[in-house]
Design a protein around this motif. Sequence first.
Motif, PDB file in Angstrom:
ATOM      1  N   GLU A 185       0.829  -1.204   0.000  1.00  0.00           N
ATOM      2  CA  GLU A 185       0.000   0.000   0.000  1.00  0.00           C
ATOM      3  C   GLU A 185       0.866   1.259   0.000  1.00  0.00           C
ATOM      4  O   GLU A 185       2.048   1.222   0.337  1.00  0.00           O
ATOM      5  CB  GLU A 185      -0.902   0.014   1.238  1.00  0.00           C
ATOM      6  CG  GLU A 185      -1.919  -1.103   1.304  1.00  0.00           C
ATOM      7  CD  GLU A 185      -2.779  -0.991   2.557  1.00  0.00           C
ATOM      8  OE1 GLU A 185      -3.986  -0.735   2.410  1.00  0.00           O
ATOM      9  OE2 GLU A 185      -2.240  -1.131   3.657  1.00  0.00           O
ATOM     10  N   GLY A 186       0.237   2.374  -0.364  1.00  0.00           N
ATOM     11  CA  GLY A 186       0.868   3.681  -0.210  1.00  0.00           C
ATOM     12  C   GLY A 186       1.958   3.996  -1.209  1.00  0.00           C
ATOM     13  O   GLY A 186       2.857   4.790  -0.908  1.00  0.00           O
ATOM     14  N   ILE A 187       1.919   3.424  -2.405  1.00  0.00           N
ATOM     15  CA  ILE A 187       2.944   3.706  -3.417  1.00  0.00           C
ATOM     16  C   ILE A 187       2.645   5.060  -4.056  1.00  0.00           C
ATOM     17  O   ILE A 187       1.564   5.264  -4.621  1.00  0.00           O
ATOM     18  CB  ILE A 187       2.967   2.601  -4.490  1.00  0.00           C
ATOM     19  CG1 ILE A 187       3.243   1.239  -3.842  1.00  0.00           C
ATOM     20  CG2 ILE A 187       4.016   2.907  -5.551  1.00  0.00           C
ATOM     21  CD1 ILE A 187       3.204   0.085  -4.807  1.00  0.00           C
ATOM     22  N   GLU A 188       3.615   5.966  -3.955  1.00  0.00           N
ATOM     23  CA  GLU A 188       3.408   7.317  -4.463  1.00  0.00           C
ATOM     24  C   GLU A 188       4.316   7.670  -5.630  1.00  0.00           C
ATOM     25  O   GLU A 188       4.047   8.636  -6.340  1.00  0.00           O
ATOM     26  CB  GLU A 188       3.602   8.333  -3.330  1.00  0.00           C
ATOM     27  CG  GLU A 188       2.591   8.168  -2.191  1.00  0.00           C
ATOM     28  CD  GLU A 188       2.770   9.218  -1.122  1.00  0.00           C
ATOM     29  OE1 GLU A 188       3.753   9.997  -1.211  1.00  0.00           O
ATOM     30  OE2 GLU A 188       1.950   9.276  -0.189  1.00  0.00           O
ATOM     31  N   HIS A 189       5.416   6.950  -5.830  1.00  0.00           N
ATOM     32  CA  HIS A 189       6.272   7.252  -6.971  1.00  0.00           C
ATOM     33  C   HIS A 189       6.877   5.959  -7.509  1.00  0.00           C
ATOM     34  O   HIS A 189       6.885   4.913  -6.830  1.00  0.00           O
ATOM     35  CB  HIS A 189       7.359   8.265  -6.610  1.00  0.00           C
ATOM     36  CG  HIS A 189       8.126   7.924  -5.365  1.00  0.00           C
ATOM     37  ND1 HIS A 189       9.115   6.981  -5.332  1.00  0.00           N
ATOM     38  CD2 HIS A 189       8.015   8.422  -4.105  1.00  0.00           C
ATOM     39  CE1 HIS A 189       9.602   6.905  -4.114  1.00  0.00           C
ATOM     40  NE2 HIS A 189       8.955   7.756  -3.343  1.00  0.00           N
ATOM     41  N   SER A 190       7.396   6.042  -8.727  1.00  0.00           N
ATOM     42  CA  SER A 190       7.834   4.849  -9.443  1.00  0.00           C
ATOM     43  C   SER A 190       9.032   4.177  -8.776  1.00  0.00           C
ATOM     44  O   SER A 190       9.194   2.961  -8.888  1.00  0.00           O
ATOM     45  CB  SER A 190       8.177   5.212 -10.892  1.00  0.00           C
ATOM     46  OG  SER A 190       9.192   6.217 -10.925  1.00  0.00           O
ATOM     47  N   GLU A 191       9.888   4.954  -8.074  1.00  0.00           N
ATOM     48  CA  GLU A 191      11.034   4.338  -7.412  1.00  0.00           C
ATOM     49  C   GLU A 191      10.571   3.336  -6.362  1.00  0.00           C
ATOM     50  O   GLU A 191      11.156   2.253  -6.215  1.00  0.00           O
ATOM     51  CB  GLU A 191      11.913   5.408  -6.755  1.00  0.00           C
ATOM     52  CG  GLU A 191      12.694   6.267  -7.736  1.00  0.00           C
ATOM     53  CD  GLU A 191      11.834   7.404  -8.272  1.00  0.00           C
ATOM     54  OE1 GLU A 191      10.644   7.494  -7.901  1.00  0.00           O
ATOM     55  OE2 GLU A 191      12.364   8.201  -9.078  1.00  0.00           O
ATOM     56  N   GLN A 192       9.505   3.677  -5.628  1.00  0.00           N
ATOM     57  CA  GLN A 192       8.966   2.743  -4.653  1.00  0.00           C
ATOM     58  C   GLN A 192       8.430   1.487  -5.334  1.00  0.00           C
ATOM     59  O   GLN A 192       8.668   0.359  -4.879  1.00  0.00           O
ATOM     60  CB  GLN A 192       7.854   3.410  -3.836  1.00  0.00           C
ATOM     61  CG  GLN A 192       8.332   4.520  -2.922  1.00  0.00           C
ATOM     62  CD  GLN A 192       7.174   5.249  -2.260  1.00  0.00           C
ATOM     63  OE1 GLN A 192       6.075   5.338  -2.823  1.00  0.00           O
ATOM     64  NE2 GLN A 192       7.408   5.790  -1.081  1.00  0.00           N
ATOM     65  N   ALA A 193       7.697   1.683  -6.425  1.00  0.00           N
ATOM     66  CA  ALA A 193       7.128   0.538  -7.141  1.00  0.00           C
ATOM     67  C   ALA A 193       8.228  -0.390  -7.647  1.00  0.00           C
ATOM     68  O   ALA A 193       8.131  -1.620  -7.519  1.00  0.00           O
ATOM     69  CB  ALA A 193       6.267   1.028  -8.297  1.00  0.00           C
ATOM     70  N   GLY A 221       0.415  -3.739  -6.045  1.00  0.00           N
ATOM     71  CA  GLY A 221       0.559  -2.493  -5.309  1.00  0.00           C
ATOM     72  C   GLY A 221      -0.601  -1.553  -5.562  1.00  0.00           C
ATOM     73  O   GLY A 221      -1.353  -1.690  -6.540  1.00  0.00           O
ATOM     74  N   GLN A 222      -0.764  -0.572  -4.657  1.00  0.00           N
ATOM     75  CA  GLN A 222      -1.782   0.464  -4.804  1.00  0.00           C
ATOM     76  C   GLN A 222      -1.277   1.736  -4.152  1.00  0.00           C
ATOM     77  O   GLN A 222      -0.394   1.707  -3.295  1.00  0.00           O
ATOM     78  CB  GLN A 222      -3.110   0.024  -4.181  1.00  0.00           C
ATOM     79  CG  GLN A 222      -3.088  -0.142  -2.666  1.00  0.00           C
ATOM     80  CD  GLN A 222      -4.408  -0.637  -2.101  1.00  0.00           C
ATOM     81  OE1 GLN A 222      -4.556  -1.791  -1.775  1.00  0.00           O
ATOM     82  NE2 GLN A 222      -5.368   0.283  -1.980  1.00  0.00           N
ATOM     83  N   GLY A 223      -1.827   2.857  -4.551  1.00  0.00           N
ATOM     84  CA  GLY A 223      -1.414   4.134  -4.005  1.00  0.00           C
ATOM     85  C   GLY A 223      -1.712   5.245  -4.996  1.00  0.00           C
ATOM     86  O   GLY A 223      -2.266   5.029  -6.084  1.00  0.00           O
ATOM     87  N   TRP A 224      -1.320   6.466  -4.637  1.00  0.00           N
ATOM     88  CA  TRP A 224      -1.614   7.624  -5.481  1.00  0.00           C
ATOM     89  C   TRP A 224      -0.933   7.552  -6.837  1.00  0.00           C
ATOM     90  O   TRP A 224      -1.381   8.170  -7.802  1.00  0.00           O
ATOM     91  CB  TRP A 224      -1.183   8.906  -4.760  1.00  0.00           C
ATOM     92  CG  TRP A 224      -2.134   9.322  -3.692  1.00  0.00           C
ATOM     93  CD1 TRP A 224      -1.949   9.282  -2.342  1.00  0.00           C
ATOM     94  CD2 TRP A 224      -3.455   9.837  -3.886  1.00  0.00           C
ATOM     95  NE1 TRP A 224      -3.052   9.725  -1.676  1.00  0.00           N
ATOM     96  CE2 TRP A 224      -4.009  10.092  -2.609  1.00  0.00           C
ATOM     97  CE3 TRP A 224      -4.235  10.119  -5.004  1.00  0.00           C
ATOM     98  CZ2 TRP A 224      -5.283  10.599  -2.428  1.00  0.00           C
ATOM     99  CZ3 TRP A 224      -5.516  10.630  -4.817  1.00  0.00           C
ATOM    100  CH2 TRP A 224      -6.025  10.864  -3.545  1.00  0.00           C
ATOM    101  N   LEU A 225       0.161   6.745  -6.934  1.00  0.00           N
ATOM    102  CA  LEU A 225       0.810   6.601  -8.234  1.00  0.00           C
ATOM    103  C   LEU A 225      -0.140   5.995  -9.267  1.00  0.00           C
ATOM    104  O   LEU A 225      -0.066   6.319 -10.449  1.00  0.00           O
ATOM    105  CB  LEU A 225       2.059   5.716  -8.088  1.00  0.00           C
ATOM    106  CG  LEU A 225       2.844   5.429  -9.381  1.00  0.00           C
ATOM    107  CD1 LEU A 225       3.385   6.729  -9.969  1.00  0.00           C
ATOM    108  CD2 LEU A 225       3.963   4.440  -9.107  1.00  0.00           C
ATOM    109  N   TYR A 226      -1.045   5.151  -8.805  1.00  0.00           N
ATOM    110  CA  TYR A 226      -1.980   4.486  -9.720  1.00  0.00           C
ATOM    111  C   TYR A 226      -3.395   5.046  -9.618  1.00  0.00           C
ATOM    112  O   TYR A 226      -4.296   4.560 -10.292  1.00  0.00           O
ATOM    113  CB  TYR A 226      -2.004   2.982  -9.415  1.00  0.00           C
ATOM    114  CG  TYR A 226      -0.623   2.366  -9.434  1.00  0.00           C
ATOM    115  CD1 TYR A 226       0.069   2.213 -10.619  1.00  0.00           C
ATOM    116  CD2 TYR A 226       0.000   1.986  -8.243  1.00  0.00           C
ATOM    117  CE1 TYR A 226       1.345   1.667 -10.639  1.00  0.00           C
ATOM    118  CE2 TYR A 226       1.265   1.443  -8.249  1.00  0.00           C
ATOM    119  CZ  TYR A 226       1.939   1.287  -9.454  1.00  0.00           C
ATOM    120  OH  TYR A 226       3.204   0.754  -9.464  1.00  0.00           O
ATOM    121  N   GLY A 227      -3.573   6.049  -8.771  1.00  0.00           N
ATOM    122  CA  GLY A 227      -4.882   6.683  -8.671  1.00  0.00           C
ATOM    123  C   GLY A 227      -5.494   6.494  -7.302  1.00  0.00           C
ATOM    124  O   GLY A 227      -5.261   5.494  -6.621  1.00  0.00           O
ATOM    125  N   GLY A 228      -6.314   7.475  -6.902  1.00  0.00           N
ATOM    126  CA  GLY A 228      -7.007   7.393  -5.634  1.00  0.00           C
ATOM    127  C   GLY A 228      -8.339   6.672  -5.778  1.00  0.00           C
ATOM    128  O   GLY A 228      -8.696   6.165  -6.845  1.00  0.00           O
TER     129      GLY A 228
END
Length: 749
Positions: free
Chosen positions: A707-715, A726-733
């Motif tokens: 959870e909570g992925i916000e940028h591509s480096e985290q992904a 994964g899920q988070g703001w990087l893929y939409g709210g």
Amino acid sequence: MSSAATSAFGYLGVDERLGAVSVVISFIAISSLVWVLVLMGRQRREVDRANELLALSRELRHRYDALQSVTKEGVLVVSLDGTLLDISERAATILGVDGDASIGRRLTDLPVVLVNEQGLAMNPSAVLGYRTGAGRAGYTVDSELVGVALPGGTSPQARMVQVASQLVPAGDGEAPAVLTTLVDVTGSRQVEAALSRSETQFRVAMENAPIGMALVDLDWNIVEANTALAELLGTSAEALRGYPMEALGPPESRAGERLEVDRLLGGGQHRFSLEKRYQRADDHLVWVVLDAALVRTPSGEPDHFVVQVRDSTESRLQAEMLTHRAMHDPLTGLANRTLLQEVLQSVLEQPGVVDRVAVLACDLDGFKEINDRYGHPAGDEVLVHVAGVLRAATARRGTVARLGGDEFVVVVQDVDGPKAVFEVAAAIHAGLAEPVRVARRRLPVAASIGIALADPDTVAGGAPVLLAAADAALYKAKGAGRGRTEVYDQTMSRSSGHDLLRELSAALEAGELVVHYQPIVDLADGRVVGYEALVRWQHPYRGLLLPAAFLPLAQEAGMAVPLGQYVASRVAEFVATSPDRSTWVSVNVSADQLGDGEFATTLLAEISRHRLMAGRIVVELTESSLVASGTRIRHELTQLSAAGVPILLDDFGTGVSPLSYLRELPVAGVKLDMSFTSGIPDDPTAGKVVRALGALARELAMVTIAEGIEHSEQADYLYRNGWRYGQGWLYGGAQPAESIVPTETGAAQ
């Protein structure tokens, strides 16, 4: 015979003459017999004496042999010319010779090879026989250490022997002889060598250890210190010798440290560990972990301490950062709901808080429109600006917190609480009067404020009651228009928990509660594979409320089960009507919603009614710390799993004992808590936790979601370390159901 005697004798008769002769002969015979008897008695006594001496000699020899059989010393008797007169069995073993065959041979003829400590050959006669200095009987020559190379040995010093010689009188009959003793010291020398090697290895290891080490005496003074400890303290090892250990830390920590030392000396514990501060030579403070162990003598008496000092400054800072993250809002840096409630409750428990404490609830007007029109990044900038305004307005007179979304709370503490809280409210309005500059835009922002003053009733009710009172005042301010401030009084309709509960119940019946869906993607290609269902409250005049604003109220009021049933029904409808038949939807379920069978019954009934395939609806178990093994909750989870509803363990890595739940509960997958995701890839500790938890889940063949992925480096980091989804703001709210449009491949955006 004279003539007179002859003439007198001649007058005697023949018989008389014969009788006289017989008397003389008898006297002579008796005298001879007596003399013979005396000689025979003397001889008999001499024989008995000889026999006694022989028996004594045999007994002494027996005792000598017995003594030599048990003693560790070997004995040689050598004549002055170097002939071996006697050798004990132990001596023969030490020298590696045949004892009986060696007696009578010269020492130089024995098959013995002797060497000195430098490895040079030595003359056996000079070592084992008569040596200079043994010039008088009873004088012992100083012992000498020699090496005995045994036959067939590979080493010239296979056995180390201590040799001592003494000149003894009548050792060889009447002549003096040399008594030589041999003591095999090979074992003791090996022990000494091993101890010397151990001491050398310890000192080398200590000196080259990457952490600080020291040897400390029983008075807790440093005897020796290594380079790492000296560098940690910004000084030299020489300067630390003799320095008191307790003087390295601040005075307030010395009493506790001395107590631990005394407990070690008293036998109350074998070691202790303390985390404390040390002051460097440059006056900088460092955090260290002090580990101390007491070394005792073989008799059990205390001898010295071995101390390790590890620099924990970085790890402590990381722990403080993690604690700060857990208690603060990551966007604004303000206190979060948890910290706010702790602060407020602790303040209310102090005496005399009436008229010194007030709570200010603040909610932005029109914030949803900013998010919808300009996007979440713009909204985040507005929230950061508002947080700065609240900090400045409070002016260190209290605690500012962000509860979520655009909801803020200020706990004001001042000698004159009512005056201070109104000054803070006025300063907030004044600070927001100037539009917020976002990129090239100037966005107007206003706030509605509700104030609750601490009085005997609210103080008695604790933090929840005072917060509810401020929230009720905020309701009124929102209803009256933008940019207003209202103060709580008893006439407000939403003044009690019962009224708030009634409003939430009405919202549930009126359909004001809606379900939004946040996409879950495959980290390999970004393809949407599922959604997480998240409930929202579309309030008639407060706007869209996030779960944090009303779920605690629902749980406290016992509405968790009806709310869960409502969400389950809406999710089943969404899955049944979605044209994409490959995606799945997860539903959050707390322990409060399990146990009586109502939620499980509703969910299974909805799945059956809509004829949904197994796996299309997934249950995410939250608050896993409340699940006990063998309870009704576990039974319901097993029932759901058997019916084709996978169980995911939410907030993985944060529970009281999440590993035990992986074993005890029918868990099909785990969701990594966003607190770990937010730290990667910059935080090495978070990275290690992510890798470890991912490896554990994969080893158990479980589905892994982050959870909570916000940028591509985290992904990328998560995918490389085994996290599949994964899920988070990087893929939409989270979005309403009607906003989700499936693609041709069956994925949803």
